[in-house]
Design an enzyme around this catalytic site. Structure first.
Site, short mmCIF file in Angstrom:
data_model
loop_
_atom_site.label_atom_id
_atom_site.label_comp_id
_atom_site.label_asym_id
_atom_site.label_seq_id
_atom_site.Cartn_x
_atom_site.Cartn_y
_atom_site.Cartn_z
N ASP A 16 11.37 2.77 13.27
CA ASP A 16 11.20 1.97 12.05
C ASP A 16 10.40 0.73 12.44
O ASP A 16 10.87 -0.10 13.22
CB ASP A 16 12.59 1.58 11.53
N ILE A 17 9.20 0.59 11.89
CA ILE A 17 8.30 -0.47 12.33
C ILE A 17 8.85 -1.87 12.01
O ILE A 17 8.48 -2.84 12.67
CB ILE A 17 6.87 -0.26 11.76
N GLY A 38 7.26 3.01 0.30
CA GLY A 38 6.96 3.38 1.68
C GLY A 38 7.19 2.23 2.65
O GLY A 38 8.12 1.42 2.49
N VAL A 39 6.32 2.15 3.64
CA VAL A 39 6.49 1.14 4.68
C VAL A 39 6.26 -0.27 4.11
O VAL A 39 6.87 -1.25 4.55
CB VAL A 39 5.58 1.47 5.90
N ASP A 40 5.41 -0.38 3.11
CA ASP A 40 5.14 -1.67 2.44
C ASP A 40 6.44 -2.23 1.83
O ASP A 40 6.79 -3.40 2.05
CB ASP A 40 4.09 -1.41 1.34
N SER A 123 -2.02 5.25 5.38
CA SER A 123 -2.56 6.21 4.39
C SER A 123 -1.93 7.60 4.39
O SER A 123 -2.27 8.42 3.54
CB SER A 123 -4.10 6.38 4.51
N THR A 124 -1.02 7.87 5.34
CA THR A 124 -0.55 9.27 5.45
C THR A 124 0.69 9.57 4.60
O THR A 124 1.19 10.70 4.62
CB THR A 124 -0.21 9.64 6.91
N TYR A 127 -0.56 7.74 0.04
CA TYR A 127 -2.01 7.89 -0.11
C TYR A 127 -2.54 9.26 0.33
O TYR A 127 -3.74 9.54 0.16
CB TYR A 127 -2.75 6.77 0.60
#
Ligand code: AR6
Length: 179
Positions: A16-17, A38-40, A123-124, A127
């Site tokens: 997890d970033i 998502g990650v954002d 993007s994966t 997006y």
């Protein structure tokens, strides 16, 4: 998996970033810097409201580029908000735009004299960029960059699934033995 390229360690991990302790973590943002899923979504939630405020002040970022804010409540001191392309059919300059998002992020890190940076697979997710093609663009861009830029000691990719990690590992092996 870990390799050394130039002065830089290139590391691939699953995780997890938002928990990374690199100087900067990269966000897969949208061009309005408006936050999202998502990650954002995970980064804005974990980082707190100052990040959203700073993004609002900057106002936006073109696709294929990136901007930098503080890290808010995160361990990372900075967040680099990179805007990758929406994938359509691969014929709308998606690879150039995705590479630009990585390249600008790396430049921002070096310009801020940072030593370490962690990327998600931009993007994966929402997006829709195919992971194998995205891995090739991401890793090629980083390998090219660290050949001529000596400032970064660590570039890490934090993948969210075992299968994404496997794709990155296979791509990195291929790219580093192909020469
Ligand atoms: N740590 C690491 N990777 C993650 C995490 C996490 N905590 N959460 C998700 N991923 P996405 P995009 C992976 O959809 O495709 C947002 O709404 C995920 O599995 O986050 O660039 C923005 O506001 C995938 O591999 O980003 C934009 O509107 C990767 O992160 C749009 O989504 C990227 O997936 C951007 O879409």
């Amino acid at each position: 998996m870990e390799i050394t390229a130039g002065n830089t360690v290139l590391s691939l991990v699953k995780g997890d970033i938002t928990l990374e302790q690199t100087d900067a973590i990269v966000n897969a943002a949208n061009s309005r810097l408006a936050g999202g899923g998502g990650v954002d979504g995970a980064i804005h939630r974990a980082g707190g409201p100052t990040i959203t405020e700073e993004c609002g002040k900057i106002g936006g970022c073109p696709t294929g580029s990136a901007v930098i804010t503080s890290g808010g409540n995160l361990k990372a001191r900075y967040i680099i908000h990179a805007v990758g392309p929406v994938y359509h059919n691969g014929k709308r300059g998606e690879d150039r735009l995705l590479s630009g998002a990585y390249h600008t992020s790396l430049e921002l890190a070096v310009n801020h004299k940072l030593k370490s940076i962690a990327f998600p697979a931009i993007s994966t997710g929402i997006y829709g960029y195919p992971i194998d093609q995205a891995a090739e663009v991401a890793l090629t861009t980083v390998l090219d960059f660290v050949k001529t830029n000596k400032g970064l000691s660590l570039v890490r990719f934090v993948l969210f699934s075992d299968s994404d990690l496997k794709v990155y590992e296979n791509t990195l092996k291929r790219l580093t033995t192909e020469k």
